[in-house]
Design an enzyme around this catalytic site. Structure first.
Site, mmCIF file in Angstrom:
data_model
loop_
_atom_site.group_PDB
_atom_site.id
_atom_site.type_symbol
_atom_site.label_atom_id
_atom_site.label_comp_id
_atom_site.label_asym_id
_atom_site.label_seq_id
_atom_site.Cartn_x
_atom_site.Cartn_y
_atom_site.Cartn_z
ATOM 1 N N TYR A 101 0.931 -1.373 0.006
ATOM 2 C CA TYR A 101 -0.084 0.110 0.033
ATOM 3 C C TYR A 101 0.642 1.111 0.101
ATOM 4 O O TYR A 101 0.480 2.221 -0.741
ATOM 5 C CB TYR A 101 -0.943 -0.153 1.181
ATOM 6 C CG TYR A 101 -1.831 -1.056 1.194
ATOM 7 C CD1 TYR A 101 -3.237 -0.744 0.292
ATOM 8 C CD2 TYR A 101 -1.881 -2.024 1.685
ATOM 9 C CE1 TYR A 101 -4.340 -1.833 0.267
ATOM 10 C CE2 TYR A 101 -2.801 -3.225 1.622
ATOM 11 C CZ TYR A 101 -4.058 -2.987 1.032
ATOM 12 O OH TYR A 101 -4.970 -3.687 0.698
ATOM 13 N N ASN A 124 -12.510 -0.218 -5.360
ATOM 14 C CA ASN A 124 -12.366 -0.654 -6.825
ATOM 15 C C ASN A 124 -13.596 -0.906 -7.214
ATOM 16 O O ASN A 124 -14.111 -2.173 -6.830
ATOM 17 C CB ASN A 124 -11.010 -1.390 -6.670
ATOM 18 C CG ASN A 124 -11.093 -1.817 -8.330
ATOM 19 O OD1 ASN A 124 -11.500 -1.419 -9.263
ATOM 20 N ND2 ASN A 124 -10.069 -2.838 -8.237
ATOM 21 N N CYS A 132 -6.750 -4.998 -7.637
ATOM 22 C CA CYS A 132 -6.495 -4.407 -6.375
ATOM 23 C C CYS A 132 -5.998 -5.665 -5.609
ATOM 24 O O CYS A 132 -5.188 -5.546 -4.273
ATOM 25 C CB CYS A 132 -7.671 -3.949 -5.854
ATOM 26 S SG CYS A 132 -9.154 -5.057 -5.974
ATOM 27 N N HIS A 133 -6.302 -6.757 -5.938
ATOM 28 C CA HIS A 133 -5.652 -8.075 -5.246
ATOM 29 C C HIS A 133 -4.146 -8.209 -5.294
ATOM 30 O O HIS A 133 -3.531 -8.829 -4.478
ATOM 31 C CB HIS A 133 -5.975 -9.305 -5.775
ATOM 32 C CG HIS A 133 -5.794 -9.639 -7.303
ATOM 33 N ND1 HIS A 133 -6.487 -9.223 -8.278
ATOM 34 C CD2 HIS A 133 -4.871 -10.385 -7.743
ATOM 35 C CE1 HIS A 133 -6.019 -9.499 -9.486
ATOM 36 N NE2 HIS A 133 -4.895 -10.381 -9.241
ATOM 37 N N GLU A 159 -2.425 -16.444 -10.543
ATOM 38 C CA GLU A 159 -1.440 -15.773 -11.623
ATOM 39 C C GLU A 159 0.129 -16.523 -11.181
ATOM 40 O O GLU A 159 0.726 -16.618 -12.278
ATOM 41 C CB GLU A 159 -1.442 -14.351 -10.978
ATOM 42 C CG GLU A 159 -2.749 -13.836 -11.289
ATOM 43 C CD GLU A 159 -2.833 -12.201 -11.094
ATOM 44 O OE1 GLU A 159 -1.797 -11.664 -10.620
ATOM 45 O OE2 GLU A 159 -3.944 -11.661 -11.342
#
Length: 165
Positions: A101, A124, A132-133, A159
């Site tokens: 962050y 979001n 945002c993850h 991912e």
């Protein structure tokens, strides 16, 4: 969010049923399931996978199948100038990578705004597509997530798995 009628469709995914909503120009909202159930569309919305909604469904299916690492359908997230600046920076985070962050706040140009960045991250309207993850706490812990921590962990694991193939 505006209350104009949108087209919508549900998409079954490994993280639950997403609700995707948009108009003829762009995707405006993606909703994670709430308490394990698909979000219901707003009154006046039309079930239709035409236009951007159909493209979003196809590309999200490809993403969950490990065949797509970015999205190129039109987006129209509604938010404040600051929120949109945060969301623009989120789209710059490479697939399968994470940032803190605090780093996101620096990238937005306000290094002391980690909490405000976290709040914008949580607001979001287009999760997954605006990733945002991929934002985690400064100490390396996962941090919070609007879709729930299991969803965040699943997206990050997907991912990493795709990149390791």
């Amino acid at each position: 969010m505006s209350h104009r009628p949108l087209n919508y469709a549900h998409l079954e995914t490994p993280i639950g049923t997403l609700l995707i909503a948009g108009d003829e120009q762009a995707i405006r909202r993606i909703f994670f399931p709430q308490r394990g159930k698909p979000v219901k569309p707003q009154a006046g919305w039309t079930e239709s996978a035409r236009g951007p909604v159909g493209v979003a469904i196809r590309q999200l299916r490809e993403y969950f199948a490990g065949k797509r690492i970015d999205f190129d359908f039109p987006l129209a997230p509604e938010g404040t100038t600051f929120q949109r600046a945060v969301w623009d920076q989120l789209r710059e985070i490479p697939y399968a990578q994470t940032i803190s962050y605090g780093e996101l706040a620096r990238r937005v140009g306000n290094p002391k705004a980690a909490r405000a960045v976290g709040s914008a991250n949580g607001a979001n309207p287009l999760p997954i597509v605006i990733p945002c993850h991929r934002v985690i706490a400064g100490d390396g812990s996962i941090g919070g997530f609007g879709g729930g921590l299991p969803t965040k962990l699943s997206l990050l694991a997907l991912e990493r798995r795709v990149l390791s193939v």
